[in-house]
Structures are given as C-alpha cells and as structure tokens.
Design a protein around this motif. Structure first.
Motif, PDB file in Angstrom:
ATOM      1  N   ILE A 199       0.850  -1.220   0.152  1.00 13.49           N
ATOM      2  CA  ILE A 199       0.020  -0.046  -0.037  1.00 13.49           C
ATOM      3  C   ILE A 199       1.037   1.142   0.023  1.00 13.49           C
ATOM      4  CG2 ILE A 199      -1.806   1.288   1.231  1.00 13.49           C
ATOM      5  CD1 ILE A 199      -2.624  -1.262   2.540  1.00 13.49           C
ATOM      6  N   ASN A 200       0.528   2.029  -1.103  1.00 16.75           N
ATOM      7  CA  ASN A 200       1.553   3.281  -1.178  1.00 16.75           C
ATOM      8  C   ASN A 200       0.690   4.488  -1.154  1.00 16.75           C
ATOM      9  OD1 ASN A 200       3.180   5.459  -1.935  1.00 16.75           O
ATOM     10  ND2 ASN A 200       4.317   4.281  -3.647  1.00 16.75           N
ATOM     11  N   PRO A 201       0.629   5.089   0.103  1.00 18.49           N
ATOM     12  CA  PRO A 201      -0.233   6.068   0.522  1.00 18.49           C
ATOM     13  C   PRO A 201      -0.105   7.458  -0.235  1.00 18.49           C
ATOM     14  CG  PRO A 201       1.275   5.806   2.173  1.00 18.49           C
ATOM     15  CD  PRO A 201       1.614   4.716   1.414  1.00 18.49           C
TER      16      PRO A 201
ATOM     17  N   CYS B 284      -2.067   4.262 -11.992  1.00 19.11           N
ATOM     18  CA  CYS B 284      -3.237   3.933 -10.641  1.00 19.11           C
ATOM     19  C   CYS B 284      -4.507   3.972 -11.150  1.00 19.11           C
ATOM     20  CB  CYS B 284      -2.875   4.783  -9.457  1.00 19.11           C
ATOM     21  SG  CYS B 284      -1.368   4.539  -8.499  1.00 19.11           S
TER      22      CYS B 284
ATOM     23  N   THR C  71       0.296  -3.571  -6.042  1.00 15.47           N
ATOM     24  CA  THR C  71       0.629  -2.188  -5.429  1.00 15.47           C
ATOM     25  C   THR C  71      -0.860  -1.374  -5.448  1.00 15.47           C
ATOM     26  OG1 THR C  71       3.030  -1.901  -6.131  1.00 15.47           O
ATOM     27  CG2 THR C  71       1.705   0.268  -5.483  1.00 15.47           C
ATOM     28  N   VAL C  72      -1.194  -1.314  -4.079  1.00 19.17           N
ATOM     29  CA  VAL C  72      -2.562  -0.538  -3.952  1.00 19.17           C
ATOM     30  C   VAL C  72      -2.246   0.986  -3.661  1.00 19.17           C
ATOM     31  CG1 VAL C  72      -4.541  -0.297  -2.450  1.00 19.17           C
ATOM     32  CG2 VAL C  72      -3.500  -2.436  -2.790  1.00 19.17           C
ATOM     33  N   CYS C  73      -2.906   1.928  -4.474  1.00 17.25           N
ATOM     34  CA  CYS C  73      -2.728   3.365  -4.598  1.00 17.25           C
ATOM     35  C   CYS C  73      -3.448   3.858  -3.536  1.00 17.25           C
ATOM     36  CB  CYS C  73      -2.538   3.612  -5.804  1.00 17.25           C
ATOM     37  SG  CYS C  73      -1.801   2.999  -7.335  1.00 17.25           S
ATOM     38  N   SER C  74      -2.968   4.265  -2.464  1.00 15.76           N
ATOM     39  CA  SER C  74      -3.640   5.035  -1.185  1.00 15.76           C
ATOM     40  C   SER C  74      -4.956   4.427  -0.925  1.00 15.76           C
ATOM     41  CB  SER C  74      -3.912   6.186  -1.663  1.00 15.76           C
ATOM     42  OG  SER C  74      -4.615   7.003  -0.649  1.00 15.76           O
ATOM     43  N   GLU C  75      -5.710   4.044  -1.847  1.00 13.63           N
ATOM     44  CA  GLU C  75      -7.519   3.685  -1.336  1.00 13.63           C
ATOM     45  C   GLU C  75      -7.341   2.041  -1.814  1.00 13.63           C
ATOM     46  OE1 GLU C  75     -10.183   5.931  -3.348  1.00 13.63           O
ATOM     47  OE2 GLU C  75      -9.161   7.789  -2.937  1.00 13.63           O
ATOM     48  N   GLY C  76      -8.155   1.387  -1.299  1.00  7.87           N
ATOM     49  CA  GLY C  76      -8.120  -0.171  -1.559  1.00  7.87           C
ATOM     50  C   GLY C  76      -8.703  -0.501  -3.033  1.00  7.87           C
TER      51      GLY C  76
ATOM     52  N   VAL D   7      -5.538   0.367  -7.971  1.00  6.56           N
ATOM     53  CA  VAL D   7      -4.428  -0.424  -8.000  1.00  6.56           C
ATOM     54  C   VAL D   7      -3.550   0.035  -9.046  1.00  6.56           C
ATOM     55  CG1 VAL D   7      -5.679  -2.532  -6.921  1.00  6.56           C
ATOM     56  CG2 VAL D   7      -5.395  -2.049  -9.441  1.00  6.56           C
TER      57      VAL D   7
END
Length: 970
Positions: free
Chosen positions: A650-652, A670, A690-695, A698
């Motif tokens: 997870i990359n916030p 993303c 990789t999850v981009c900030s929100e679930g 991606v």
C-alpha cells in the motif's frame, strides 16, 4: 470387454477369440436362459481368421448431429491458469470440429415388399381352382413352416401348392411351388393343439429376389418381446396376384389370465409352452373367419436394416370363427432341433448355426428394408464395412477406455467395465467398477485401444464417491487419475441440471459386422469381432421406466438407489438382432454441442444397466451433473489462496492516475481495480500488487488497462484502434459484398524485404502493421541476413491486384534489447517506416491485443510460402499445461499454442514458422465488421505434419510487450 487381439497375433489366438465371440452371441441373448453348446454351436462353421483391416480414408465420425444451444457465437477467453471447473470447451477447443458432414444421397432404393417371406398355402379344387385357405412362412429355399392344423383341410386332405411373392403387386414376381411332402410334428395333437407345427417341403427351390426372401427364426425358448405382429390375410384377398397380407399388433397376455382359455379344450387353458397374445385393435361386431397358420413375428434391426424373425405360428387351440381377441401361438424356439433334423433328413445342407440370428440377418440383408431416418440423423459418413466400424472405434471413440484389474483379483474383478476421459489425465467411471474387492484389490490401469495398439495406462489414484455403498446405485461414480497425460480428445462434462435435448448416443459393445451399412456387399464374415459402438436413443419417462426396473438390476445385482434425480432412462420400441449392442457399464452417454463455432462432445452420464442399449429394454444411466461439486473437488487441484503468498504493497502517496510500478520493472498507472485486467492473475500467481492509497485503486501496467486512460499519442492510437478504423472496415465489407475477388488480401499484414545481389528483394518474413508507420515482427526474423531489411510491402499478401498494396521504405529496425537468440526470450522487434501510409480499404493498421491474463481461444495463424498465404487454426494452453508439455519453464512473455486437431479430420493446418502471425478476429457490435488483433508471434518449437502428433510451439505474447512497443514506436 472386447476381443482386443491385435490383427498381427497368432492365428490360433484369433480363432479362440472369435470362437468366444460367437459363443457370446449364442449364450447371452438379451440376458435370457442359456442354450447348451452341444445344441447351438457348431465350431467348425463360421470360424475364420481375422485379416488386416482395409481402413480406407473415410472420415467416419457418425454421431448424432450437434445440438445448437445458443452458444455458437460465443467468443471465450482462456485465462493463464485454470480458474473454473466448467472450462473444457476452452481448454480443449483444439479438438472441436467446425464442419458438418451431411450424408450424401443414398443410392436409388425401392423399399422392398414387407411380406416377402409369407406364403399362401392352398388346396387345388375341382376345375383347377385353388383355395388359398392357409398361411405359412418360408424358412429355407425349399421349406415352408406352418401350423400342423393347416396340413389337413376339408376331408382331411393335405395342401398341395404354395405361393410366394404375391405381396409385390407384380405378377412376374409370383412363384408357385408344388408341395413335395408334408411333415407334421410327431407329437401334434389335433385335440388340444399341442405341438401345432409342421413343415412343407417344396418340389423345387424358390428363387430368392426382392419379392421372395426367407425369414429368420427366433430360436430361443425365452421370448422377451412384449409386443409382436401377427400377419393376417384380408378376407377379400383371394385373387391371383393381389396383395392380401397385413399386420395386426399383438401384446403378450399372462398365460394365467382368464382371457387365455382354449375353446377347443373346454376352457382348460393353453397347452404348455404356447404364447398367449391379445390384439390391440378393436374387434369388429361381425366375426370373420380366423385365418390359419398366421405367423407371429418381430422385425429386428441390424446394419440399419430390419429383418423379420418368426416367433410363433397361430395354433388350433382357438377354434375358427370365435371373437376372442386373445390368440394362442406355438413358439418356434423349442422346436429348433426338430426343424434342423427334418431338413437334414431330407438331404438339405443346413446346420442350426445357419439359423443363428447374426448369420440369417446377413444372408439376405441386401433385400431388407433400410431404416433411413437413423442414418440421416448422423454426422459423417456411415461405416460401410466392418473395417470402418473398427476404425471409428480406434480413432474417434478412443476416449472410451477399458478398466484393467490385477490378475490376483480373480473373479471379483470387474473386467467388463469402461470409463471416459474427461481430461487428458482423468477418467470417470462407475464406483462399482473401481470398488475394492474383499481382499483390497482395485483397478491398476485403463486400456486405451488405438489403431493396431492397446496401451495400458497406469492409474495414479482412485477416488470413489464417499456416499457410495456396495450393492447400491446411489452415488455410483468414481474418478481415476492417471500417471501420465494422454494425447486424446476428452469428453466435456455437462454440468447443468437441465438437459439440452432428449436424444443421445449410448455407448455399448457390439459386433462390428452388425453395425455397418451392408448395402449390396453381402456378409463380410472374415472380420467379425466385438467393438465399442454408439446408438442413438430417446429419453424414456421415468414414471414408465420405474415400472420396468424389476428387469433392470444393475451389474452389481441391485435396484436400490435408482432415482429420477440421479438417473436417466432410455428406451426404443425397436428391438435389435442380438449382438448389435449390449451392456458396457461405465460407458458414456454422449451428445455433441456447438460452442464458439466448433462441435465438442459432452458426456451426460454413464451406463449402469443396458442389456440392449435401450432397444426394447430400458437402459439406465447415472447422470454426472448432480455430482458436479464432488467431481470438482477431486479433479481441480487445490491451490494456495492468493492472499497467503501475494505481496500487497500500500503506497499512500499514490492516487488515481499517478504513474506507478509493481516493483517488477513495469510502469503503469493507478486505476480502479475493475479496469485492470491482470490484478486477479497477479494475486493468483503470488506476484506483487501495489495499492494506490485507496483499496479500490491499484497500480496497473499500461498494457493491462481495460480502457484508455493515458494521453500518450502512440498509446492513444493503439488503444483506440477498433474505433479509429471502423469506417474503413465497414467500407471494405460493403465493397467486398459487391466484388469479393478484389478483397482477398490481408490488409494488416506486412511482408518484410531484404535487397538481394541480383537487384531483387526477398520478402522473407511477415510483420503486422499496428500504426500507420510501425510494424511488429519477430526478432529472430531479423537474423536471416547480416544486414537490415529495407522495405515493407503492406497489404500485398493474397492481393488480387498490384495496385491494391503499398511498398514503403524502412527507416529503422528496433530489436528488443534483451532478446536472446539461443533461447528465443524477448523474440520481438519493431519496424518503423520512413513515412506513414495513407489507410485505404486495401491496407490499414490492425490492433494489438493488450490483455495479459487471458488469451482468445479462437485464434488463427497466418503464414506465407512463395507469396501464398495459409491460415491455420491455433489454440492456446494454460501456462502450467505448457510447462508440462515442454518439460521446461517458460520465460516471461512466452506462452505456448498448438494447431487445432479436429476430431475425425485427417490432416492439420500448415506448420507455422518463426515470425508467423497469430491473430484474433474480434466480433464487434456489428458482428460482420470484425476488428483483427495481433495476439502473438510464433517464436520457435518443433512441428510435424503428422496428425497424431500433439505439437506444442512457443509464442511471443504481444500483450506482455505493450509498454515496450509504446516506448519504442515513437
């Protein structure tokens, strides 16, 4: 199950096997009581040496025509790995057949008269008038069988003349013969009608022709037919040439019934052994004179013909002139020895075996009426010789296997069982066919019979349904997993509770000589053997079938567990000659179905009890659909859940539309997870996501985004390809509708050329135009010469006119920087033209397939030899299946495919060479305007023109290189 002797084994072994086959015909007739060998078998007759089969080149698949269930136009995709159980139609699409073989018109055929065997028996009266007062049946060329009471007319005078052929309505066919001798049964009693049977020897042989043919005899004591036909003479039929015979349908009546009484024996009942038959027709008020000597018969089918079999003769146990609709008949079977003895005593060269159903059926098969509707409903050429029948078994029915037990199992082994390949390493069969013996023995192998060989395949594991109990029909199903994969076209399992049709092919064992179309060939006795056969049969309502279950105990001897939720019943009113088809426990119930434009065989159930394959006696089968969940749990290997192995980061700091990476070197963006075609596949394979900030957002590689979301000009061109050239496709289609000959070319295909020393250009490789100035090709193709290609010829392949393609100079060639010429890894290159082409209806860019998680299953390989294009149907494999076939791991960007190998079709498409194109025609909303996509390039791998070789070739997957193409096509 079968007389599986190779045609090259010793003659003695072949004779013994054939002898056993003949005994089986004699002894196991509809599971009726046996007849001793001394009374029925003359081993010196009809024992012949099997000879090598003349197979011919016929494509002889002749199952029922495929069912259309509305899936003909589906366009399925194959994931990289197996995800669902119901995937047979995509996994094995390469075996699907895409053509129907409509039967050729049959040779001119005049239906033979029905009563060619019926004789009129007469008395010559004063003045020469003949009183045709009785009936008989021609059983040999100079003998007629009739009732004994027919041999004594008025004044106890004997008949003196017989007439045959009067049913033809052609006086030239009539044959009259004087009666040389009347032979009544020595124990005949005119008082009570016992032994009411007699023979009439004629003074000369009759001439067998289309209008006069001897009948066959039913020589078994047991008469299994519940309904029979009594041939009667119409009262008005006393003319010289009139046809005066007709059938009256009769039904068996319990001999203990009050209706079964004998007026001539003061209601004492029928004599011992007589058949009591009741008419199904309403009786007239005014009783007419009851004819005498009426034959009771059944027409039995064989070789797609029907032959009459005499079962009985009307007895004198019922007086003439009565209105009783119930009649008594003297059965023929108990008198077989007396009949043969009478013929032999009169110097007739005959044996009991000459009256055997198989021998008799073949003797005059060419004169019997055909059952054309059974042939016309089948797909493919009908087998015309016994060799054709065997060939069908070896080549098209080789997915049906025999179950082999260890010798130590002894008599407890179920060596009469069969199974069905449902994938290339799994066989389904009955639980009773694999259940352990008391000593713990179970099957050790399955035997697959292919041409000239019988190969045992070791069983790796046996899985009997946990709900099965011995001596029960409930959950009677088992799965056999094999040690090795086989090159066989398996049957798909029908998993829906609802059946798509009510007519199916039932698999059984039959004599090859009874399952071919005889025509005018006569009896081909020197190749008689048992083989696997399939006969079409209709579903029989369970409510009616339930009433007959008492006669249908399964092979394990029980009826417990039969139910309409788990079982199906099949039946036809038509009976067959013994040996045409009988029980093969565990064999499949099959029907072909049209899916995605090809015909694939589906197995709906397995044979449990089928004495005659449904002819006359119901056949009970167990369905597979109710056991779908259990089958899936056994067949599909359990894989670790994706969450336990995948790395989810997870990359916030990332948000939607940001550029990102999954840590493997690929660049993406993303996007919402539903727009990323590869996320599910990456999770399944345990790769990083990789999850981009929100679930729900991606990181998705550019090539796996379902919709275009970038601003890059090259990417926009590729992503919008389908819409960009829609108007050109429509115009091309409209013009081709008016003049198809102008549009035979391949508009997206580029031929890549190298200059030669003689001033000419050698176009040695194919490429695919993806933009107006970029062509994709194989990197290995660029190695053909020490120098780079200089020109691309676009739209020229199969072009009808030199004005319909364009020659364009090449600016540069870009080979993938990590291309390995030894292993073929990264076997891809780009050709950039000096200037863009101007798209026309003859040449314009095709599209690039971007999905990295799935392959289309309807693929075509395009190759060129001496400027001549060839199209080959190609099908993809699961990645794990690739590895198993190749014995080596695949590199990223590689997959494997093979040429389609349709069942029963000889020859395959052309072998593809390095650099050949593999494309997919995407059916757009307009259906007729198909957008073509480049899916892969043939990289390397062996290929053979032999149709029995399962060639697997490695391809370069274009979608894997989508980002690389975008980066290098600028």
């Amino acid at each position: 199950i079968l007389s599986g002797n190779s045609v090259c084994e010793a003659a003695n072994e072949r004779l013994q096997a054939l002898d056993a086959t003949l005994e089986l015909h004699f002894y196991r007739v509809y599971q009726s009581p046996c007849i001793s060998a001394a009374r029925m078998v003359s081993r010196s007759v009809l024992l012949v040496v099997l000879s090598c089969l003349c197979l011919g080149g016929s494509e002889a698949l002749h199952n029922l025509f495929p069912i259309e269930i509305g899936l003909m136009d589906e366009d399925p995709f194959l994931p990289n790995e197996r995800e669902v159980f119901d995937d047979c139609h995509i996994r094995y699409m390469r075996y699907g057949r895409d053509e129907l073989d409509i039967q050729e018109p049959f040779p001119p055929y005049e239906t033979p008269p029905e009563f060619t065997h019926i004789a009129a028996v007469g008395w010559t009266r004063s003045g020469g008038k003949i009183d045709w007062a009785c009936m008989g049946v021609l059983i040999w060329n100079d003998f007629v069988l009739t009732s004994a009471h027919c041999t004594a007319g008025e004044g106890n005078t004997a008949p003196d003349v017989v007439r045959l052929g009067s049913d033809s309505n052609n006086a030239s066919y009539i044959q009259d013969r004087k009666i040389k001798e009347v032979i009544r049964h020595p124990e005949y009693s005119s008082r009570n009608g016992e032994h009411d049977i007699a023979l009439l020897q004629l003074d000369a042989r009759i001439n067998v022709n289309a209008a006069v043919v001897p009948t066959c005899l039913w020589l078994w004591d047991d008469v299994p037919f519940s309904k029979l036909s009594s041939v009667k003479r119409n009262k008005a039929g006393r003319g010289e040439t009139d046809s005066f015979f007709s059938n009256e349908e009769m039904t068996r009546v319990n001999v203990k019934s009050a209706d079964c009484v004998s007026p001539t024996s003061r209601n004492a009942g029928l004599p011992n052994g007589q058949l009591c038959m009741g008419s199904e027709a309403p009786q007239p008020r005014d009783c007419e004179e009851t004819p005498r000597g009426n034959p009771l018969q059944a027409r039995l089918m064989h070789n797609y013909n029907t032959s009459p079999f005499l079962v009985g003769i009307l007895s004198s146990s019922f007086s003439r002139g009565t209105c009783n609709p119930v009649q008594g008949y003297t059965p023929i079977g108990p008198y077989r020895d007396w009949l043969v003895q009478v013929l032999l005593e009169r110097n007739t060269t005959v044996t009991l075996q000459d009256f055997h159903p198989v021998v008799c059926a073949h003797r005059f098969a060419r004169f019997r009426p055909r059952v054309d509707e059974l042939m016309l409903e089948r797909n493919g050429e009908m087998s015309t010789t016994v060799g054709n029948v065997d060939y069908v078994r070896w080549t098209q029915l080789n997915y049906v296997v025999e179950i082999e037990w260890p010798p130590e199992a002894g008599s407890a082994a179920r060596n009469n069982c069969a199974g069905t390949f449902i994938d290339q390493q799994t066989v389904v069969t009955l639980a009773e066919c694999a259940f352990p013996t008391p000593e713990g023995f179970q099957p050790i192998a399955v035997v697959r019979r292919v041409i000239f060989t019988s190969t045992p395949i070791a069983i790796k594991s046996i899985h009997v349904h946990p709900g099965y109990r011995k001596n029960s029909q409930k959950n009677n199903i088992a799965v056999l997993k094999l040690e090795s994969r086989q090159n066989v076209a398996p049957a798909c399992i029908w998993l829906d509770d609802e059946l798509p049709e009510e007519r199916f092919d039932l698999t059984g064992v039959g004599s090859n000589d009874l399952n071919n179309v005889v025509g005018n060939r006569g009896y081909d006795a020197d190749r008689v053997t048992k083989t696997v056969v399939q006969h079409a049969m209709d579903l029989y309502p369970w409510a009616q079938c339930r009433n007959e279950l008492s006669d249908l105990a399964g092979p394990n001897g029980t009826r417990e567990g039969f139910s309409d939720q788990e079982h199906m019943c099949f039946r036809s009113d038509q009976w067959v000659v013994p040996g045409v088809c009988h029980n093969l426990p565990g064999a499949p119930v099959i029907r072909y179905i049209n899916r995605a434009g090809v015909y694939l065989k589906y197995v709906f159930g397995m044979i449990v009890a089928s004495p005659t394959c449904g002819y006359g006696i119901p056949a009970i089968t167990i369905r597979l659909a109710p056991h779908a969940d259990w089958l899936q749990s056994i067949i599909m290997e359990k894989r670790p859940s994706a969450g336990s192995e995948s790395v989810i980061v997870i990359n916030p700091d990332l948000k939607r539309s940001d550029e990102c990476s999954n840590g493997d070197g690929t660049i993406g963006i993303c996007v919402p997870h539903e727009l990323c075609l590869s996320t599910k596949e990456r999770l399944r394979k345990g790769e990083r996501v990789t999850v981009c900030s929100e679930g729900s957002i991606v990181c998705c590689p550019w090539g796996d985004i379902a919709r275009n979301s970038g601003d890059d000009s090259i990417r926009a061109v590729l992503d919008n390809c389908e819409d960009r050239y829609r108007s050109i496709r429509q115009e091309r289609y409209a013009r081709a509708s008016q003049n198809r000959s102008l549009y035979t070319n391949f508009p997206h295909t580029a031929e890549i050329g190298w200059p030669q020393s003689n001033g000419r250009i050698a176009f040695s490789c194919l490429g695919y135009l993806i933009t107006t100035n970029v062509v994709v090709m194989s990197a290995r193709c660029t190695e053909q010469y020490a120098f780079q290609p200089t020109v691309a010829r676009i739209g020229s392949l199969s072009s009808a006119d030199t004005n319909n393609y364009v020659l364009q100079p090449i600016r540069r060639v870009r080979v993938h920087e990590d291309y390995d010429s030894v292993t073929g890894v990264n076997n891809i290159a780009l050709v950039v033209l000096t200037s863009p082409i101007l798209p026309t209806t003859f040449y314009y860019p095709g599209c690039v397939f971007r999905n990295s998680s799935h392959f289309p299953t309807r693929l075509f390989g395009l190759s060129s030899t001496r400027d001549t294009a060839s199209i080959t149907k190609m099908t993809p494999f699961y990645q794990s299946d690739c590895v198993e076939h190749l014995k080596d791991p695949l590199a990223p960007g590689q997959s494997c495919m093979t040429r389609s190998t349709p069942e029963a079709v000889f020859g395959r498409g052309k072998c593809l060479d390095t650099g050949d194109l593999i494309v997919w025609d995407h059916r757009t909303d307009e259906l007729i305007y198909e957008a073509e996509y480049l899916v892969a390039l043939l990289s390397h791998g062996s290929c053979s023109d032999r149709s029995d070789q399962n060639d697997v070739q490695i391809v370069t997957r274009v979608s894997y290189y989508y980002d690389w193409i975008v980066s290098n096509a600028k």
